[in-house]
Design an enzyme around this catalytic site. Structure first.
Site, PDB file in Angstrom:
ATOM      1  N   GLU A  58       0.832  -1.212   0.000  1.00  0.00           N
ATOM      2  CA  GLU A  58       0.000   0.000   0.000  1.00  0.00           C
ATOM      3  C   GLU A  58       0.866   1.261   0.000  1.00  0.00           C
ATOM      4  O   GLU A  58       0.614   2.205   0.746  1.00  0.00           O
ATOM      5  CB  GLU A  58      -0.961  -0.008   1.195  1.00  0.00           C
ATOM      6  CG  GLU A  58      -2.001  -1.116   1.125  1.00  0.00           C
ATOM      7  CD  GLU A  58      -2.982  -1.100   2.287  1.00  0.00           C
ATOM      8  OE1 GLU A  58      -2.586  -0.683   3.389  1.00  0.00           O
ATOM      9  OE2 GLU A  58      -4.132  -1.510   2.089  1.00  0.00           O
ATOM     10  N   GLU A  96      -7.054  -7.316  -0.600  1.00  0.00           N
ATOM     11  CA  GLU A  96      -7.519  -7.219   0.781  1.00  0.00           C
ATOM     12  C   GLU A  96      -9.007  -6.919   0.762  1.00  0.00           C
ATOM     13  O   GLU A  96      -9.422  -5.751   0.717  1.00  0.00           O
ATOM     14  CB  GLU A  96      -6.773  -6.125   1.566  1.00  0.00           C
ATOM     15  CG  GLU A  96      -5.336  -6.446   1.884  1.00  0.00           C
ATOM     16  CD  GLU A  96      -4.710  -5.434   2.859  1.00  0.00           C
ATOM     17  OE1 GLU A  96      -5.445  -4.557   3.363  1.00  0.00           O
ATOM     18  OE2 GLU A  96      -3.499  -5.527   3.104  1.00  0.00           O
TER      19      GLU A  96
END
Length: 619
Positions: free
Chosen positions: A169, A249
């Site tokens: 991320e 995710e």
């Protein structure tokens, strides 16, 4: 070279590639995965959790590797016991699960400093997650150890790793340093080869996808049930015009912070959106499938408008509970998966047995400040000015700062940290009398009275380094001056406290070194140690420890640090005690460090079920 134990149908050459979809050995392939963290689950239970994932219908497990868990001390690498990554990969392989590996070097994961080792902060101006030369050198050294261990487990080499994530991320980090990402790409290619699928994962915004992606790394996206899946995958398509749709995710639940509600994500929303994404042909990883536990000091923290520490339980409202038990959410997910692939035959493995061992009486050992010869045998470092945890090379747990009042303060006088320098909680005593606490962002002043020369002790707790965002350079201790009235306090004695090593060595139950005579106090206020014993029962089942009426502190069982308790702030009310930590034939030693105030009734109680929400009752 690792002895590989691959699936029986293994033939070479093997490959995982992609065009419009993943192709495994040339055939279309869709993975249905769940995140599981070996570092949050006792090794004895790894096989049980992986089997439950397989029996749910998953064909892959997504696995982070926390750098700081394996290189806690710079240059000292630990891959044994609960840190045996290759054993975990082998168990997944034997179970029939592929692996999506996420080796960082940064992982977030609500884990201490996002997996980065705190010793990086010995260079106080280091810019982590950038092309800073000091940071890159440390990363190079770490990945030169880790990635060669991983390489034999790649699918093309006969193992079960399908793909490997680079960083994590990165688009949500302020630096947006493409040179850093290019450096990582080159490192991963050097150690893992040109045929390995390398990918990135980023949040569902244009900014995050722009800064987190890089040519040569396949861009995937993450989002939860509050998002329109088609819109999110359209955004992935703008950054990856061809290739498989991937939600790396998909949030089945969420994390908890102290002082907030226990997270809950609706089962029907999770199962419906999972079905929607799978029907689109997307590969999906559920984060988390089992959360596990932040044992010891490994919890992370968030910092948005203020510092918020993550609780000990990482239950996450996931399909498998913190203790690895199947939930209704798991059963609903299994019904969805049945529509897309064959589910393994046979029953779901049952929940591990639980037992309510009942009450255990706890006896006070002594005030922490009277036990420094035992828990800090090397003695103090003397310094005119304050030193941080990092400067003292104690990265986790607790340190004690001691000085003397520079003058008489007969009227209540403010002791203040004007620059918000309490990282993260400080417990203040004068001549052994507990006054109260200071807390980062929220409680920066306490009134003090005393005589000139009175001893002031400041016990500082590191409650976990920030794991997400721009504030992950999170130094601990007293990081700026304390001022009493108008006086800057100086002339400090600073004690590193080896509480964990001392307790692991058998103290206080061994009785090798007890508190000094005359230093015992009947007061239940202030930092103090307590001890008790859970008698053997002939079996060692999972249980949950509740400290009803206690305030805040840390618990060890048989020398193992279970984590932090803070029932007054909540929401978590019990600590998970895995059965493998207990002895079925010998007394089990319980040690409690209570930081603020123990109850009059100093018993603790072992229950047969978790209480993770303050509203679940106080019995």
């Amino acid at each position: 070279m690792v002895e590989m134990r691959s699936h029986p149908e293994v033939r070479f050459p093997r490959s995982v590639k992609f065009h419009d979809r993943f192709l495994k050995d040339g055939a279309p392939f869709q993975y249905i995965s769940g995140s599981v963290h070996y570092f949050r689950i006792p090794r004895a239970y790894w096989k049980d959790r992986l089997l439950k994932m397989y029996m749910t219908g998953l064909n892959a497990a997504q696995v982070y590797v926390p750098w700081n868990f394996h290189e806690t001390i710079q240059g000292v690498y630990n891959f044994t016991g609960d840190r045996d990554l290759e054993h975990f990969l082998d168990l997944a392989n034997r179970t029939g699960l592929f692996v999506i590996l996420r080796p960082g070097p940064y992982i977030c994961a609500e884990w201490e400093m996002g997996g980065l080792p705190a010793w990086l902060l010995q260079k106080p101006n280091i810019m982590v997650r950038t092309a800073d030369p000091d940071y890159l050198q440390a990363v190079n050294d770490w990945l030169a150890v880790l990635l060669p261990k991983v390489k034999p487990w790649l699918y093309g080499n006969g193992g079960n790793i399908l793909s490997v994530q680079v960083e994590n991320e990165y688009g949500s980090y302020f630096a947006c340093d493409y040179n850093y990402m290019r450096h990582l790409r080159a490192l991963f290619r050097y150690f893992l080869g040109d045929d390995t699928i390398l990918f990135t994962t980023d949040g569902n915004t244009n900014r995050e996808m722009t800064c987190g992606t890089l040519q040569g790394l396949y861009a995937t996206i993450d989002f939860g049930t509050d998002t329109n899946a088609s819109v999110a995958f359209d955004r992935q398509r703008r950054f990856e015009p061809r290739g498989p749709l991937v939600n790396s995710e998909f949030y089945t639940g969420w994390l908890d912070h102290w002082g907030e509600q226990h997270a809950h994500v609706d089962t029907e929303k999770v199962s419906n959106m999972l079905g929607e994404m799978l029907s689109m042909g997307a590969s999906v990883n559920m984060y988390m499938f089992e959360g596990g536990t932040n044992f010891g000091y490994w919890n992370g923290a968030d910092y948005d408008t203020r510092y918020r520490s993550v609780v000990t339980s990482y239950d996450y409202n996931a399909p498998l509970s913190e203790a690895g038990d199947p939930t209704d959410k798991l059963l609903a997910i299994r019904e969805v998966i049945k529509k897309f692939r064959d589910i393994p035959l046979g029953p779901m493995p049952p929940a591990t047995p639980k037992f309510a061992y009942g009450f255990v009486a706890m006896k006070k050992v002594g005030r922490l400040s009277s036990l420094l010869d035992t828990i800090s045998p090397q003695g103090p470092v003397k310094s005119q000015h304050l030193l941080t945890f990092e400067e003292m090379k104690q990265y986790y747990g607790y340190m004690l700062y001691r000085t003397k009042l520079p003058r008489m303060v007969s009227d209540p006088t403010p002791l203040i940290s004007p620059l918000n320098g309490i990282h993260d909680r400080a417990y203040i005593s004068i001549n052994g009398m507990y006054l109260g606490f200071l807390e980062r962002d929220t409680q920066l002043v306490i009134n003090v009275t005393g005589q000139e020369g009175d001893q002031m002790d400041v016990l500082v707790e590191n409650m976990g380094r920030v794991n997400f965002g721009s504030k992950i350079n999170d130094f601990k201790g007293l990081v700026s001056n304390l001022i009493l009235g108008g006086d800057v306090l100086t002339d400090w004695q600073i004690y590193s406290l080896d509480i964990d090593g001392t307790i692991a060595g058998g103290w206080p139950h061994s009785g090798v070194k007890q508190h000094q005579p005359g230093m015992m106090s009947n007061s239940t206020e202030g930092p103090a140690f307590y001890m008790g014993m859970l008698e053997p029962t002939g079996f060692a089942w999972d249980t949950f420890l509740k400290l009803r009426g206690w305030t805040k502190g840390q618990v060890w069982i048989n020398g193992v640090n279970l984590g932090r308790y803070w029932p007054q702030r909540g929401p978590q009310q019990t600590l998970y005690v895995p059965g493998p930590l207990l002895s079925s034939s010998q007394p089990n030693n319980i040690t409690v460090l209570e930081l603020e105030g123990a109850p009059v009734d100093t018993r603790v109680v072992f229950l047969d079920r978790a209480q993770l929400d303050s509203t679940m009752g106080t019995s």
